[in-house]
Scaffold this active site. Sequence first.
Site, PDB file in Angstrom:
ATOM      1  N   ASP A 364       0.861  -1.170   0.000  1.00 18.34           N
ATOM      2  CA  ASP A 364       0.000   0.000   0.000  1.00 18.34           C
ATOM      3  C   ASP A 364       0.903   1.227   0.000  1.00 18.34           C
ATOM      4  O   ASP A 364       1.982   1.207   0.611  1.00 18.34           O
ATOM      5  CB  ASP A 364      -0.892  -0.008   1.239  1.00 18.34           C
ATOM      6  N   ASP A 561      -0.331  -0.256   6.254  1.00 17.77           N
ATOM      7  CA  ASP A 561      -0.344   0.355   7.587  1.00 17.77           C
ATOM      8  C   ASP A 561      -1.694   0.177   8.257  1.00 17.77           C
ATOM      9  O   ASP A 561      -1.898   0.604   9.383  1.00 17.77           O
ATOM     10  CB  ASP A 561       0.010   1.844   7.513  1.00 17.77           C
ATOM     11  N   ASP A 565      -6.751  -1.515   4.580  1.00 16.00           N
ATOM     12  CA  ASP A 565      -5.921  -2.628   4.136  1.00 16.00           C
ATOM     13  C   ASP A 565      -6.321  -3.978   4.703  1.00 16.00           C
ATOM     14  O   ASP A 565      -5.747  -4.990   4.317  1.00 16.00           O
ATOM     15  CB  ASP A 565      -4.451  -2.384   4.528  1.00 16.00           C
TER      16      ASP A 565
END
Length: 671
Positions: A364, A561, A565
Site C-alpha cells: 500500500d 499500515d 488494508d
Amino acid sequence: MAASFDRGGLLVKRKAATERWLALPAAARDSAPLSGASDLGSEAEDREGDSAGQYLTVLCWVGLGLGTLDAFVQPLPPGLVWAALGLSYLTGGLPPLRAAVAAVWQDRRLDIDLLMVVAAVAAAAVGAALEGAVLLALFSLSQTLEHRALGKARRAVEALMQLRPETALREGPEGVVEVPVAELVPGDRVILRPGARVPVDGRVASGAGHLDESTVTGESAPVRKAPGDPVHEATVNLDGILTVEVTRGLETSTVAQMIRLVTEAQAMKSPSERFSDWFGQRYTIAVLAGSALSWFGFRLSGHEADAALYRSATLLVAASPCAVVISVPAAILSALSAAARGGVLFKGGAALEGLAEVRTFAFDKTGTLTTGLAAVTQVLALEGTEDDFLALTAGLEAQSEHPIAAAIRREAAERRIVPLAVGDVRAHPSEGITGTDAEGQVWAGNTRMLALTGAVMPPRLARLAEGAETLVLVGRGTRVLGALTVADEPRATAAEALRGLKAGGRTDVLMMTGDRELVAGRIGARLGLASDEIHAGLLPGDKVRLVDAASARGKVAFIGDGVNDAAALARADVGVAMGVAGSEVALQAADVALMADDLRKLAAARRLARRTARVIRQNLTLSIGAMAGLVLGSLFLELPLPLAVLGHEGGTLLVVLNGLRLLADPIRVKA
C-alpha cells in the site's frame, strides 16, 4: 495412543501453559501474562529446573565415572561399583521415566524418554549395566544442554515482560507519587526522569528529550520526542524530564500486544513442524514394535537370547527420532526469538516459512511506502473564507485515522483554527468521508466521492486535479465548497528496502493506491518502480483482486499500515502490518508485524525466513542421514550400544545447536 517427543518434559509445561492461556477470553488473555506470568514458566523457574537437571546429570556422571574406573583402570569393591551404577540409573533414569509415565497416564501418548529407559534396562538385563549407564548419562547430559539451549529461544515472553517497570511517578493534586504501573489509567500523567523506562503507552504532554526505542522497534538510534509525540511502553528516556499523558492501560499496551503475539506464535505450528509431528508419532510406535520384533529376527539368525536383546536395545536407541523431531522447533523458535528482538513479530512458524516462499510483495502506498506525514500544500475555498473552509474540513476529519486527515488537522492547528463540530461521521474506503454539521450533510474525498454525490468538478479546481499531488474535495450535497491538495513523501528507507527485496531474486514488487495516477507516478518514480509496478485509483476490492491475480505466480505478501488494508492483508498468503505505526485492525489481520517504520526490516525478515528454511533442510538431512546410518550399523555391523548412544545424542545436539545459530541473526542488530 499418540507419540510425544518432549524429551523429559522440555516443552510440555510451556506448551500446556500456553494452550491454557490461549483458551482464555480475549479480554482476560491480555492481562494474563501480567498477573499469571508463572503459568507461562518464569525465567526463575527455568533456572531452578536447569539447576536441578545439572545436579542430577553430575551425579549420573559421577556414578558412570566410578563404573568406568572399575572396568578399565582399577578394580573397585563390588558393592561400591553396584552403588555407583545404581546412582547412575536412578539419577539418569528416574527423571525421564517419570516424564514418560506422566505422558502415558495424563496425555495418552508415548514419550521418547520411554525408549531410552527401556534400552538402558534391557542393557542391564543382559549384563551390560555399564553400557546402560553410558546411555543414561549421555541422555541426561544431552537433555540438560538442550533444555538450557532451547530455553534461550523460549524466553522471549519473559524477556518482554522484564522490560516493564513495576512503578511509575504519577502527577496528581498531592504532587508526584510513586504508584504501581497497574494502577495507571488513560488520562493520568506520569513524570519520566532521565534513564527511566516508559511505564505505559502515552503522549508527551510537556518537555523534550531522546528515547531509546530499540526494545520495541529494534532501532538503535535515539528518537527525539517533543510535546504531542507518542511514546511506547518499555522504551528508555535518555535525557530530559518528560511529562507523559497515559493513552493506554497496561492490558492493551504495546508490550502486551507483543507478549500476546509472541506467545501465540510459539503455540502455532508451521507446516514443517506439523510434518515432523506426523512423522514422529507414527515412527516412534514403529520403532518400539520394530525393536521388539528384531529380537526374534536376531534369534533366528543365530544369536543367543542375551545378545539378541542387546542388539535390539541398540537398534531401539539408533532408530529413535529425537534429532528428526527437534530439528524444526529448534530453528523455528530461534528465528521467532531473534525476529522479536529485532522488532519483527511473526504470528507463528507458518508465517515465517510463508515469508521465505513469497514471490510478490504488494505495498500500500500511503503510510507504508510513504511517511504518512503528508502536508497540505494548497487550500482553495469556493465559498466563504479559507479559515472557515478549513475549520469545516478539519472537523469532518477529526476522528479519521487516515494520514491525509492527520495532515488537514495539523494544518488547522498551525493556523490556530478551531475545527467545527461534525457528527454522524462515516468513512468510505478509497472514496472519502461523510458527516453532518448544523447545516446538514457534508463530505470530503476524491473524484469518486464527487461522482457519488452527483456534484460536478468546478472549473476553478480543474487545475488542481491535473497536478501530481493528492486532491481532497469538500462539499455539501451537490455543491463543492472547495478543495485542498496534500503531498506525501516516500519513507527514507523505502527505496533501499525495495532494492533489498528485489536483490533476493525472482521477486516482483507492486505499489497499490487509491490515489490518482499522477500522484502514484510521482512517488513510484522516486522509489525506482517501473510503470507496470504502479497501480493507482484502486478501491479496497481492487487491491484484493490484484493480490488474487499475483497469487497465480506464487505466494503473495501484502504490506500495509492498516487503513483500508484489512481485506488485502487477510487475503494475501502473508499479511505484513506496520505494527507500531499501523492500526489495531491491521495488527490483528496480519501475519507479520513490523514494530518500527523501517521497511528495511521486511527485507531482513525475509532473509531470516530463507535462512531458517535452509537450516531446517540442513537439520532434517543431518538427522535422517545419521539415524539411517546408525540403524544400518546396528542391523548389519553389530554397532556397540555406547556408539549408538553417542551418535544418537550427538546428532540431536548438533541439530539443536545448528538451529540456535539463528539467535544471532543480523536482524537483531541492524536491518
